[in-house]
Design a protein around this motif. Structure first.
Motif, PDB file in Angstrom:
ATOM      1  N   PRO A   1      28.226  46.865  50.320  1.00  0.00           N
ATOM      2  CA  PRO A   1      27.907  47.461  49.016  1.00  0.00           C
ATOM      3  C   PRO A   1      29.087  48.208  48.408  1.00  0.00           C
ATOM      4  CG  PRO A   1      26.180  47.929  50.625  1.00  0.00           C
ATOM      5  CD  PRO A   1      27.326  47.308  51.380  1.00  0.00           C
ATOM      6  N   MET A   2      29.107  48.220  47.074  1.00  0.00           N
ATOM      7  CA  MET A   2      30.152  48.941  46.352  1.00  0.00           C
ATOM      8  C   MET A   2      29.985  50.440  46.553  1.00  0.00           C
ATOM      9  SD  MET A   2      29.820  47.094  42.692  1.00  0.00           S
ATOM     10  CE  MET A   2      28.059  47.370  42.791  1.00  0.00           C
ATOM     11  N   THR A   3      31.087  51.129  46.519  1.00  0.00           N
ATOM     12  CA  THR A   3      31.057  52.585  46.604  1.00  0.00           C
ATOM     13  C   THR A   3      31.038  53.147  45.174  1.00  0.00           C
ATOM     14  OG1 THR A   3      33.458  52.807  46.553  1.00  0.00           O
ATOM     15  CG2 THR A   3      32.424  52.525  48.731  1.00  0.00           C
ATOM     16  N   VAL A   4      30.709  54.422  45.070  1.00  0.00           N
ATOM     17  CA  VAL A   4      30.753  55.098  43.772  1.00  0.00           C
ATOM     18  C   VAL A   4      32.175  55.025  43.219  1.00  0.00           C
ATOM     19  CG1 VAL A   4      30.497  57.325  42.601  1.00  0.00           C
ATOM     20  CG2 VAL A   4      28.830  56.630  44.334  1.00  0.00           C
ATOM     21  N   LYS A   5      33.158  55.234  44.066  1.00  0.00           N
ATOM     22  CA  LYS A   5      34.558  55.199  43.639  1.00  0.00           C
ATOM     23  C   LYS A   5      34.930  53.815  43.084  1.00  0.00           C
ATOM     24  CE  LYS A   5      39.255  56.015  45.197  1.00  0.00           C
ATOM     25  NZ  LYS A   5      40.171  55.738  46.267  1.00  0.00           N
ATOM     26  N   GLN A   6      34.497  52.752  43.770  1.00  0.00           N
ATOM     27  CA  GLN A   6      34.797  51.403  43.291  1.00  0.00           C
ATOM     28  C   GLN A   6      34.158  51.146  41.930  1.00  0.00           C
ATOM     29  OE1 GLN A   6      33.329  49.297  46.764  1.00  0.00           O
ATOM     30  NE2 GLN A   6      35.409  48.727  47.368  1.00  0.00           N
ATOM     31  N   LEU A   7      32.899  51.553  41.793  1.00  0.00           N
ATOM     32  CA  LEU A   7      32.205  51.353  40.526  1.00  0.00           C
ATOM     33  C   LEU A   7      32.863  52.168  39.415  1.00  0.00           C
ATOM     34  CD1 LEU A   7      29.940  49.985  38.980  1.00  0.00           C
ATOM     35  CD2 LEU A   7      28.442  51.881  39.643  1.00  0.00           C
ATOM     36  N   ASP A   8      33.285  53.384  39.725  1.00  0.00           N
ATOM     37  CA  ASP A   8      33.968  54.212  38.725  1.00  0.00           C
ATOM     38  C   ASP A   8      35.293  53.582  38.298  1.00  0.00           C
ATOM     39  OD1 ASP A   8      31.894  56.040  38.688  1.00  0.00           O
ATOM     40  OD2 ASP A   8      32.901  57.494  39.985  1.00  0.00           O
ATOM     41  N   GLU A   9      36.002  52.967  39.242  1.00  0.00           N
ATOM     42  CA  GLU A   9      37.253  52.276  38.908  1.00  0.00           C
ATOM     43  C   GLU A   9      36.977  51.086  37.994  1.00  0.00           C
ATOM     44  OE1 GLU A   9      38.807  51.363  42.789  1.00  0.00           O
ATOM     45  OE2 GLU A   9      39.669  53.361  43.050  1.00  0.00           O
ATOM     46  N   MET A  10      35.904  50.352  38.264  1.00  0.00           N
ATOM     47  CA  MET A  10      35.532  49.225  37.409  1.00  0.00           C
ATOM     48  C   MET A  10      35.181  49.718  36.005  1.00  0.00           C
ATOM     49  SD  MET A  10      33.248  46.585  39.627  1.00  0.00           S
ATOM     50  CE  MET A  10      32.733  47.413  41.109  1.00  0.00           C
ATOM     51  N   ARG A  11      34.427  50.826  35.922  1.00  0.00           N
ATOM     52  CA  ARG A  11      34.033  51.375  34.630  1.00  0.00           C
ATOM     53  C   ARG A  11      35.256  51.797  33.823  1.00  0.00           C
ATOM     54  NH1 ARG A  11      34.471  55.330  31.691  1.00  0.00           N
ATOM     55  NH2 ARG A  11      35.240  56.613  33.374  1.00  0.00           N
ATOM     56  N   GLN A  12      36.226  52.365  34.509  1.00  0.00           N
ATOM     57  CA  GLN A  12      37.442  52.799  33.825  1.00  0.00           C
ATOM     58  C   GLN A  12      38.134  51.603  33.145  1.00  0.00           C
ATOM     59  OE1 GLN A  12      40.099  54.929  36.422  1.00  0.00           O
ATOM     60  NE2 GLN A  12      40.497  56.425  34.830  1.00  0.00           N
ATOM     61  N   LEU A  13      38.170  50.477  33.840  1.00  0.00           N
ATOM     62  CA  LEU A  13      38.799  49.276  33.277  1.00  0.00           C
ATOM     63  C   LEU A  13      37.910  48.614  32.221  1.00  0.00           C
ATOM     64  CD1 LEU A  13      40.239  47.688  36.550  1.00  0.00           C
ATOM     65  CD2 LEU A  13      41.548  48.731  34.690  1.00  0.00           C
ATOM     66  N   ALA A  14      36.600  48.635  32.443  1.00  0.00           N
ATOM     67  CA  ALA A  14      35.660  47.953  31.545  1.00  0.00           C
ATOM     68  C   ALA A  14      35.314  48.776  30.317  1.00  0.00           C
ATOM     69  CB  ALA A  14      34.382  47.605  32.301  1.00  0.00           C
ATOM     70  N   GLY A  15      35.441  50.101  30.420  1.00  0.00           N
ATOM     71  CA  GLY A  15      35.122  50.965  29.306  1.00  0.00           C
ATOM     72  C   GLY A  15      33.730  51.577  29.361  1.00  0.00           C
ATOM     73  N   SER A  16      32.834  50.967  30.124  1.00  0.00           N
ATOM     74  CA  SER A  16      31.479  51.513  30.250  1.00  0.00           C
ATOM     75  C   SER A  16      30.780  50.879  31.446  1.00  0.00           C
ATOM     76  CB  SER A  16      30.655  51.251  28.984  1.00  0.00           C
ATOM     77  OG  SER A  16      30.362  49.868  28.872  1.00  0.00           O
ATOM     78  N   TYR A  17      29.737  51.550  31.924  1.00  0.00           N
ATOM     79  CA  TYR A  17      28.898  50.962  32.970  1.00  0.00           C
ATOM     80  C   TYR A  17      28.052  49.841  32.382  1.00  0.00           C
ATOM     81  CZ  TYR A  17      30.199  54.964  35.825  1.00  0.00           C
ATOM     82  OH  TYR A  17      30.910  55.903  36.526  1.00  0.00           O
ATOM     83  N   GLU A  18      27.689  49.997  31.117  1.00  0.00           N
ATOM     84  CA  GLU A  18      26.867  48.978  30.465  1.00  0.00           C
ATOM     85  C   GLU A  18      27.569  47.621  30.474  1.00  0.00           C
ATOM     86  OE1 GLU A  18      24.346  48.256  26.336  1.00  0.00           O
ATOM     87  OE2 GLU A  18      25.796  49.892  26.420  1.00  0.00           O
TER      88      GLU A  18
END
Length: 118
Positions: free
Chosen positions: A35-52
């Motif tokens: 499973p993804m970690t919070v840190k990994q998801l936050d890094e993805m959000r930073q690149l994507a611009g949003s969690y949505e």
């Protein structure tokens, strides 16, 4: 960093992985078994611009849980993605500071073009 978040059991993800040039330069993470970690998801959000942008509205659970009838916030998108891997729009490909999300033909072609021209 070069990483691909995918599902090993998803035939669409596997087909996309086979089509990518230079796949050996990526670290693969099967989000079902690791499973993804919070840190990994936050890094993805930073690149994507949003969690949505990372959230899959095509997930079966999206309809089953009645989420399509709710107004979701960024915190909701983050929570649901972390709670169940099915809510991540897959695959997520990170290559040299760029992020490619999902399995549409357009996105897959963008990844292939990016990798071919480096």
């Amino acid at each position: 960093m070069r990483k691909i978040y995918h599902l090993k059991t998803c035939s669409t993800c596997q087909r996309i992985l086979k089509s990518l040039p230079k796949l050996e330069t990526f670290e693969l993470q099967d989000i079902k078994t690791e499973p993804m970690t919070v840190k990994q998801l936050d890094e993805m959000r930073q690149l994507a611009g949003s969690y949505e942008a990372l959230f899959s509205r095509r997930a079966t659970l999206y309809k089953e849980m009645g989420l399509k009838d709710e107004v979701l916030t960024e915190a909701d998108f983050k929570r649901y993605i972390l709670e169940h891997y099915t809510f991540l729009s897959r695959p997520v490909i990170i290559a040299d500071g760029k992020i490619f999300i999902g399995n549409s033909h357009k996105v897959v072609q963008q990844v292939i073009d990016f990798l071919a021209h480096e």
